[in-house]
Design a protein around this motif. Sequence first.
Motif, PDB file in Angstrom:
ATOM      1  N   LEU A 110       0.681  -1.172  -0.098  1.00 21.66           N
ATOM      2  CA  LEU A 110      -0.038   0.026   0.273  1.00 21.66           C
ATOM      3  C   LEU A 110       0.953   1.238   0.056  1.00 21.66           C
ATOM      4  O   LEU A 110       0.631   2.370  -0.819  1.00 21.66           O
ATOM      5  CB  LEU A 110      -0.838   0.128   1.079  1.00 21.66           C
ATOM      6  CG  LEU A 110      -1.985   1.061   1.111  1.00 21.66           C
ATOM      7  CD1 LEU A 110      -2.706   0.909   0.084  1.00 21.66           C
ATOM      8  CD2 LEU A 110      -2.855   1.129   2.584  1.00 21.66           C
ATOM      9  N   ARG A 111       1.797   1.399   0.665  1.00 20.09           N
ATOM     10  CA  ARG A 111       2.764   2.443   0.868  1.00 20.09           C
ATOM     11  C   ARG A 111       3.552   2.663  -0.478  1.00 20.09           C
ATOM     12  O   ARG A 111       3.790   3.755  -0.935  1.00 20.09           O
ATOM     13  CB  ARG A 111       3.720   2.683   2.082  1.00 20.09           C
ATOM     14  CG  ARG A 111       4.542   1.421   2.240  1.00 20.09           C
ATOM     15  CD  ARG A 111       5.818   1.398   1.410  1.00 20.09           C
ATOM     16  NE  ARG A 111       7.079   0.706   2.121  1.00 20.09           N
ATOM     17  CZ  ARG A 111       8.159   0.267   1.542  1.00 20.09           C
ATOM     18  NH1 ARG A 111       8.026   0.639   0.361  1.00 20.09           N
ATOM     19  NH2 ARG A 111       9.122  -0.416   2.077  1.00 20.09           N
ATOM     20  N   THR A 112       3.841   1.514  -0.949  1.00 24.81           N
ATOM     21  CA  THR A 112       4.598   1.581  -2.456  1.00 24.81           C
ATOM     22  C   THR A 112       3.684   2.231  -3.542  1.00 24.81           C
ATOM     23  O   THR A 112       4.108   2.849  -4.205  1.00 24.81           O
ATOM     24  CB  THR A 112       5.030   0.149  -2.794  1.00 24.81           C
ATOM     25  OG1 THR A 112       6.057  -0.202  -1.636  1.00 24.81           O
ATOM     26  CG2 THR A 112       6.030   0.273  -4.167  1.00 24.81           C
ATOM     27  N   ALA A 113       2.440   1.689  -3.642  1.00 28.33           N
ATOM     28  CA  ALA A 113       1.462   2.056  -4.406  1.00 28.33           C
ATOM     29  C   ALA A 113       1.264   3.625  -4.249  1.00 28.33           C
ATOM     30  O   ALA A 113       0.917   4.354  -5.142  1.00 28.33           O
ATOM     31  CB  ALA A 113       0.215   1.197  -4.449  1.00 28.33           C
ATOM     32  N   ALA A 114       1.062   4.129  -2.876  1.00 27.27           N
ATOM     33  CA  ALA A 114       0.613   5.397  -2.921  1.00 27.27           C
ATOM     34  C   ALA A 114       1.873   6.170  -3.308  1.00 27.27           C
ATOM     35  O   ALA A 114       1.550   7.469  -3.742  1.00 27.27           O
ATOM     36  CB  ALA A 114       0.371   5.559  -1.102  1.00 27.27           C
TER      37      ALA A 114
END
Length: 350
Positions: A110-114
């Motif tokens: 999730l943090r990478t995608a954000a």
Amino acid sequence: MSFLIITAADVSRIVSSIHHSRLENLMAFVFHTLSSGSGFDVPPREAITMAQHKALFMPARVQGLGTSIKVVSVPRYPADQRGLPASSLVLDENTGGIRAIVNARQLTALRTAAGSLLATHLLLSVRDPKTFLAFGAGKQIEAHVDLHLRAYSTMETCTIVNKSNNQRLTDLIVRLKSAHPTITFQSLILKDDLARLEQVTRAANIICTATSSKEPLFEAEWVSPGTHLNLIGSYTPEMAEISSELLHQAGKVVVDSREACASEAGELIKAGFSEEDMVEIGTLVDFDDNLPDADYRKVHALCDEVRRVGKITIFKSVGVGLQDVAITNMVVNLAGEIGTRIDSYDDNQF
């Protein structure tokens, strides 16, 4: 003293209520802090080799957000398809004790995608993108597809390309169709239908790659001018998801960390890119008074310059520990009554 245990199911409940713009803004603050050179502490990553995994220990602190250490176990053998066990230990800034233990499997993706969504918003020259192309079928691709489709209401089609027609790909398509019923989804098997792969690559407005490939996934000439690419998969000098030819079409490559990408991003290393050829994404945003709750401002002049020097735009991410600190502390702060509280863990009597 008590602390909170947040399981994978708990994490899913918590993050389902977080708007994509809030996640994007959080990553903007993290990258801006990193590029500023102050307000954080990231000791070197440590690794221990186990029988079946390599365990990675990644401590970090971001001023104003918190302190944590993430532990990820990377399988040593390609046949191991069980994913990457990951947990984060969050410390209490006042007592120094444990504040929470959080399952980090979903949060890593999730943090990478954000971060990738932030890059797309900053760099994409197509005003109303309609076509999304993704390579891979793991949690990273699921998070990237989900966040981008939520952020761009103009999206119409999404193609998922995987190296094999396995159950993971089938299940991913089912989940994405359920979450985004208005989008037309299709899947392709890498190298099975090159003519079709060329067609969807030429049509793509946004391309995201999250594979362990050591060779280019598609031909450079297939990528149309104005396309934006988010490259996630490579994290060693031997890995590469696109060719050096395609990298040079971008002119300047935007990265999460110049230092980390110079030593870990296989595509950039093979193409001979130095740190001077890279632009940190943190320099493309600004904040009032460096407050994490403020909305980021786009530095238009720098973003325009990146687009001007190339036919396409590229964001390369290898991941930085500050992202884990930020997303984990956000989840703990939003947990409320979710999770299991362990009381009397440390009664301070000894």
